[in-house]
Scaffold this motif. Sequence first.
Motif, PDB file in Angstrom:
ATOM      1  N   LYS A 118       4.342  -5.309   4.255  1.00 28.72           N
ATOM      2  CA  LYS A 118       3.011  -5.889   4.413  1.00 28.72           C
ATOM      3  C   LYS A 118       2.246  -5.793   3.096  1.00 28.72           C
ATOM      4  O   LYS A 118       1.606  -6.760   2.652  1.00 28.72           O
ATOM      5  CB  LYS A 118       2.273  -5.118   5.503  1.00 28.72           C
ATOM      6  CG  LYS A 118       1.424  -5.973   6.386  1.00 28.72           C
ATOM      7  CD  LYS A 118       0.992  -5.118   7.556  1.00 28.72           C
ATOM      8  CE  LYS A 118      -0.066  -5.863   8.357  1.00 28.72           C
ATOM      9  NZ  LYS A 118      -0.481  -5.066   9.482  1.00 28.72           N
ATOM     10  N   SER A 119       2.304  -4.591   2.474  1.00 32.03           N
ATOM     11  CA  SER A 119       1.535  -4.411   1.242  1.00 32.03           C
ATOM     12  C   SER A 119       2.080  -5.301   0.133  1.00 32.03           C
ATOM     13  O   SER A 119       1.326  -5.828  -0.678  1.00 32.03           O
ATOM     14  CB  SER A 119       1.510  -2.936   0.847  1.00 32.03           C
ATOM     15  OG  SER A 119       2.480  -2.669  -0.120  1.00 32.03           O
ATOM     16  N   LEU A 120       3.382  -5.492   0.104  1.00 32.27           N
ATOM     17  CA  LEU A 120       3.950  -6.381  -0.937  1.00 32.27           C
ATOM     18  C   LEU A 120       3.434  -7.809  -0.746  1.00 32.27           C
ATOM     19  O   LEU A 120       3.074  -8.484  -1.709  1.00 32.27           O
ATOM     20  CB  LEU A 120       5.482  -6.367  -0.869  1.00 32.27           C
ATOM     21  CG  LEU A 120       6.160  -5.153  -1.489  1.00 32.27           C
ATOM     22  CD1 LEU A 120       7.657  -5.234  -1.276  1.00 32.27           C
ATOM     23  CD2 LEU A 120       5.864  -5.071  -2.985  1.00 32.27           C
ATOM     24  N   ILE A 121       3.377  -8.254   0.505  1.00 29.41           N
ATOM     25  CA  ILE A 121       2.916  -9.619   0.772  1.00 29.41           C
ATOM     26  C   ILE A 121       1.423  -9.739   0.446  1.00 29.41           C
ATOM     27  O   ILE A 121       0.973 -10.720  -0.137  1.00 29.41           O
ATOM     28  CB  ILE A 121       3.206  -9.993   2.240  1.00 29.41           C
ATOM     29  CG1 ILE A 121       4.730 -10.009   2.401  1.00 29.41           C
ATOM     30  CG2 ILE A 121       2.535 -11.308   2.626  1.00 29.41           C
ATOM     31  CD1 ILE A 121       5.309 -11.050   3.263  1.00 29.41           C
ATOM     32  N   ALA A 122       0.689  -8.673   0.773  1.00 33.84           N
ATOM     33  CA  ALA A 122      -0.752  -8.696   0.474  1.00 33.84           C
ATOM     34  C   ALA A 122      -0.973  -8.767  -1.031  1.00 33.84           C
ATOM     35  O   ALA A 122      -1.808  -9.525  -1.521  1.00 33.84           O
ATOM     36  CB  ALA A 122      -1.399  -7.442   1.050  1.00 33.84           C
ATOM     37  N   ASN A 123      -0.187  -7.983  -1.773  1.00 32.69           N
ATOM     38  CA  ASN A 123      -0.275  -8.012  -3.242  1.00 32.69           C
ATOM     39  C   ASN A 123      -0.065  -9.414  -3.751  1.00 32.69           C
ATOM     40  O   ASN A 123      -0.762  -9.904  -4.638  1.00 32.69           O
ATOM     41  CB  ASN A 123       0.800  -7.123  -3.860  1.00 32.69           C
ATOM     42  CG  ASN A 123       0.324  -5.692  -3.910  1.00 32.69           C
ATOM     43  OD1 ASN A 123      -0.870  -5.447  -3.742  1.00 32.69           O
ATOM     44  ND2 ASN A 123       1.250  -4.757  -4.090  1.00 32.69           N
ATOM     45  N   ARG A 124       0.927 -10.034  -3.208  1.00 31.80           N
ATOM     46  CA  ARG A 124       1.282 -11.388  -3.629  1.00 31.80           C
ATOM     47  C   ARG A 124       0.095 -12.338  -3.399  1.00 31.80           C
ATOM     48  O   ARG A 124      -0.240 -13.158  -4.237  1.00 31.80           O
ATOM     49  CB  ARG A 124       2.501 -11.793  -2.800  1.00 31.80           C
ATOM     50  CG  ARG A 124       3.446 -12.892  -3.190  1.00 31.80           C
ATOM     51  CD  ARG A 124       3.468 -13.369  -4.526  1.00 31.80           C
ATOM     52  NE  ARG A 124       4.127 -12.555  -5.512  1.00 31.80           N
ATOM     53  CZ  ARG A 124       4.128 -12.897  -6.788  1.00 31.80           C
ATOM     54  NH1 ARG A 124       3.541 -13.983  -7.208  1.00 31.80           N
ATOM     55  NH2 ARG A 124       4.721 -12.136  -7.667  1.00 31.80           N
ATOM     56  N   LYS A 125      -0.540 -12.119  -2.253  1.00 32.43           N
ATOM     57  CA  LYS A 125      -1.681 -12.980  -1.907  1.00 32.43           C
ATOM     58  C   LYS A 125      -2.791 -12.792  -2.932  1.00 32.43           C
ATOM     59  O   LYS A 125      -3.386 -13.748  -3.403  1.00 32.43           O
ATOM     60  CB  LYS A 125      -2.179 -12.590  -0.513  1.00 32.43           C
ATOM     61  CG  LYS A 125      -1.944 -13.677   0.495  1.00 32.43           C
ATOM     62  CD  LYS A 125      -2.717 -13.396   1.763  1.00 32.43           C
ATOM     63  CE  LYS A 125      -2.118 -14.240   2.883  1.00 32.43           C
ATOM     64  NZ  LYS A 125      -1.874 -13.467   4.071  1.00 32.43           N
ATOM     65  N   ARG A 126      -3.017 -11.513  -3.297  1.00 37.85           N
ATOM     66  CA  ARG A 126      -4.078 -11.217  -4.274  1.00 37.85           C
ATOM     67  C   ARG A 126      -3.775 -11.913  -5.586  1.00 37.85           C
ATOM     68  O   ARG A 126      -4.643 -12.495  -6.216  1.00 37.85           O
ATOM     69  CB  ARG A 126      -4.150  -9.706  -4.488  1.00 37.85           C
ATOM     70  CG  ARG A 126      -5.178  -9.046  -3.578  1.00 37.85           C
ATOM     71  CD  ARG A 126      -5.891  -7.880  -4.266  1.00 37.85           C
ATOM     72  NE  ARG A 126      -5.014  -6.932  -4.909  1.00 37.85           N
ATOM     73  CZ  ARG A 126      -4.292  -6.004  -4.281  1.00 37.85           C
ATOM     74  NH1 ARG A 126      -4.329  -5.945  -2.966  1.00 37.85           N
ATOM     75  NH2 ARG A 126      -3.557  -5.144  -4.941  1.00 37.85           N
ATOM     76  N   ILE A 127      -2.530 -11.854  -5.973  1.00 39.64           N
ATOM     77  CA  ILE A 127      -2.151 -12.494  -7.245  1.00 39.64           C
ATOM     78  C   ILE A 127      -2.441 -13.995  -7.159  1.00 39.64           C
ATOM     79  O   ILE A 127      -2.961 -14.602  -8.077  1.00 39.64           O
ATOM     80  CB  ILE A 127      -0.674 -12.243  -7.553  1.00 39.64           C
ATOM     81  CG1 ILE A 127      -0.453 -10.748  -7.748  1.00 39.64           C
ATOM     82  CG2 ILE A 127      -0.211 -12.974  -8.796  1.00 39.64           C
ATOM     83  CD1 ILE A 127       0.975 -10.322  -7.634  1.00 39.64           C
TER      84      ILE A 127
END
Length: 910
Positions: free
Chosen positions: A763-772
């Motif tokens: 989840k956190s990896l996907i969220a990071n991606r979204k932030r980027i």
Amino acid sequence: MRKYLVWMVLAMLTVAVAACHEEKVYKIGVSQCSQDDWRMKMNDEINREVMFHENVVVEIRSADDSNQKQIDDIRYFADNSFDIIIAAPLVADAITPVIKEVYESGIPVIVFDRNINGDYFTAFQGADNKAIGKAAAHYARHLVNDKAKIIEIRGLKGSTPATSRHDGFVEGLEESGSAGIVAEAYGDWNYDDASRVADSLFRLHPDVDLVYAHNDRMAIGVSEVAARHGIRPRIIGIDAAPEIGIRAVVDSVIDATFLYPTEGHRLIRTALAILDGKPYDRVTSLPVASPVDATNADIVLLQNESLKEETGKIKLLKSQVDDYWSKHSAQTSLFYAAGVILLLLFGWIFLLLRSFWLNRAHQRQLVEQNRLLEDQRDMQKSLNEQLRVATQSKLVFFTNVSHDLRTPLTLIAEPVEQMVNAPNLTPQQHSLMQIANKNVKILHRLINQILDFRKYENGKLDVNLAEVDFSKMMTEWSESFRSMARKHDIRFIVDMPEEEMVLAIDAEKIERVFFNLVSNAFKHTPDNGTIRVSSSIRDGELTFSVADNGHGISKEDLDRIFERFYQVDKIHPKGSGIGLSLAKAFIELHGGTISAESELGKGSVFTVRIPVRHVEASAVTPCPLINENDVSAELGAVDSVEIVHDSEKPLLLIIDDNRDILRLVGELMKDDYNIITASDGKEGVRLATKYVPDIIICDVMMPVLDGLECCRIIKEEISTSHIPVLMLTACSMDEQRVEGYDSGADAYVAKPFSSAVLKARCKSLIANRKRIKEIWHSGQEAPVAPKPSLPAPGVTGASNDIDNEFYNRFIEFFTTEMGNPDLSVDTIASEMGLGRSQFYRKIKALTNYSPVELFRSLRLKQARALLTGTDKSISEIAYEVGFSTPAYFTKCYRDAFGETPSELRDKLSR
Ligand code: ADP
């Protein structure tokens, strides 16, 4: 060493040869026609001359007035490689052919004293016999008056000097006007013949005044015959040999003799000139000397005596010189020999010392090596001991742990077994329970194996023999594998004799051996392969074998597979490595053997031999302990996850070679993600490029392509570089973690993992991606990519660099080409090296826009910049930024900025 010795000997031989080098020795052969005083004198002269030449040897042969002997002598010289032949021919007609033959064969020939018929000689030396004859005539004229009666005793008929001496004499008499010769006869050069003919002539001419004999010997004979006849004619001879002719004059036996020059030394000199290629006179005519008579005979004799004496002295000197010379030669040879021996000795000593030194160095080296080897051996020994102790304590530990595990495991196994078959489970719960059940069974079997093995090692494993029908049992055991064979399209052949095979075995143990061998065969045989199980009883021995045409085992591994815990593939083991060692233990308990034959790529055959024994009980057929479920627990994977695709959910790619892990992770994540799975790295890369998932979970240890390499490729590929990768591994060591990050992995979760942690990390990896994406999105106000320095939490530099580079390249291309009305997503995607859908997913992942939305937004932004910064008309600008009509441009502009382009221009102009 041997090389040195050979060189030394060669060098010494060269020295010795150089030392012993000698001048060429000439062999001269002299053939005398007879042996008289004159010739003796000549031979003396020849020998005397030879004394002065070191390199000459001479052999003088006398023919003793025999033509045949002379021919033989000359042939002897020619056949024995004489360098030159000197010959005084007896009779010209007889000797000429042989001289001609020798001369024409290339041997130089010197003819002397008497001539031959023809020119077949290299040189000729002779006195002028005619002149001698003439001188004799003049002297006779001086002795007697012109009316005197003269008798001539001639030499041998046909001999050239005899003819010339006669001719000269007749001519001389005529010149002085004297009376002629009253009688003549041939005395054949010798005393006897001359005496005989003189006797008869004196009878006829008792008043003879003078006798002219062609040589002194004949003259002496004549003188003696005359004395017998009581007459005293004057007698003249020729030759003047000291001991004959001159002595006869001194003794008044004859009146005078004429010196017939010998000049033997001259013959030798001419021969040497010929042999040395120096100039010489081809024909030498020796001068005639004055007569020897009573007036000078004494002196001549005296001179001759002193000459003889001198010759004797010379001979003596020569022999002394020869003596000294031979001593000198012997000493020189001795000197050289001593030198050579000395050199050899030095060489030998040198080699001896050298080999001694080398030996010592070698020995020192050996000692050092020995010491090292001993050290190594000691170290090896202590390591072995440590290993043994460690293994022992490991085993003890394992056994203890296994003991401790058995009870809780049984307590888990039973409820799990119950739960699997519970009717009210959701499909997901059922699936998870299946996984648990299968792995509990595997663990159970492993623990049993360890405990059995330990028992065997401690000698506590018993065999419970019971009479069984082996063929029946084997058929039943084999049945458990049928469905697995069908699932994998494997031809599973069971080869069994019709008749019963009754014998006493520990059925449980042999069943486990059978199970191990057949499940190994299934593990290592690919789909569509063949596995054949066969058995027979022959010569009191039960044989059963399991053959497959699978991967096979290499020679080195084959030697070790029966060792405990030995596994061929240590990275991706398909078992625990204890199965075969335990099988061997079980078979040995039965007094039998187990062996394996195998070839890489061709397959393996495992053969078990057990001696047939019987116990006093009737045959029973115990129930098989291992059933189909055990087989599928050992070999099969549980059914794969059923995936329901939902377009709203992100796409997750799971890469793992363990089907159970694939299934477990799939089950855990399927509520939140659309899932695709790959069972090795290569397949993983293929699916990642094809579907461009939103996140990847990847195992590290995998066949074909391991997880690190797989991650590296994904991160280097433009189409996939942005995808976050989570590594899932059993290795929790820090350096492996670093390696994982080096390959570009975004996160790391160690096995065993908790589902909550795994879910949270994803989840956190996907969220990071979204932030980027949002950062990119905001950076899009100016159509350039965000600076690489922008913080991108959780994203590695490598992926940022690649994505930045990609985005900048895209913007640069799009800005120059945006006016082109034909510009399409396809054109740009292929320009960027991607397929249409890959490009779509990449742009969407990076910017959160679809490509069409992004293009429009970039066009409008450029249009706005042109509207505010230039005087270009609205329609000009519309076309320039790539809109097909100004009306459509105006519509889009208003949608984006809330005002039309003309309203903006109006606002600006105010
Ligand atoms: P495990 O319990 O792990 O299967 P085993 O002791 O039964 O171990 O086997 C030892 C090794 O021998 C295995 O790691 C496997 O690679 C190899 N092996 C055994 N049987 C076969 C076979 N039929 N074909 C290829 N390799 C085999």
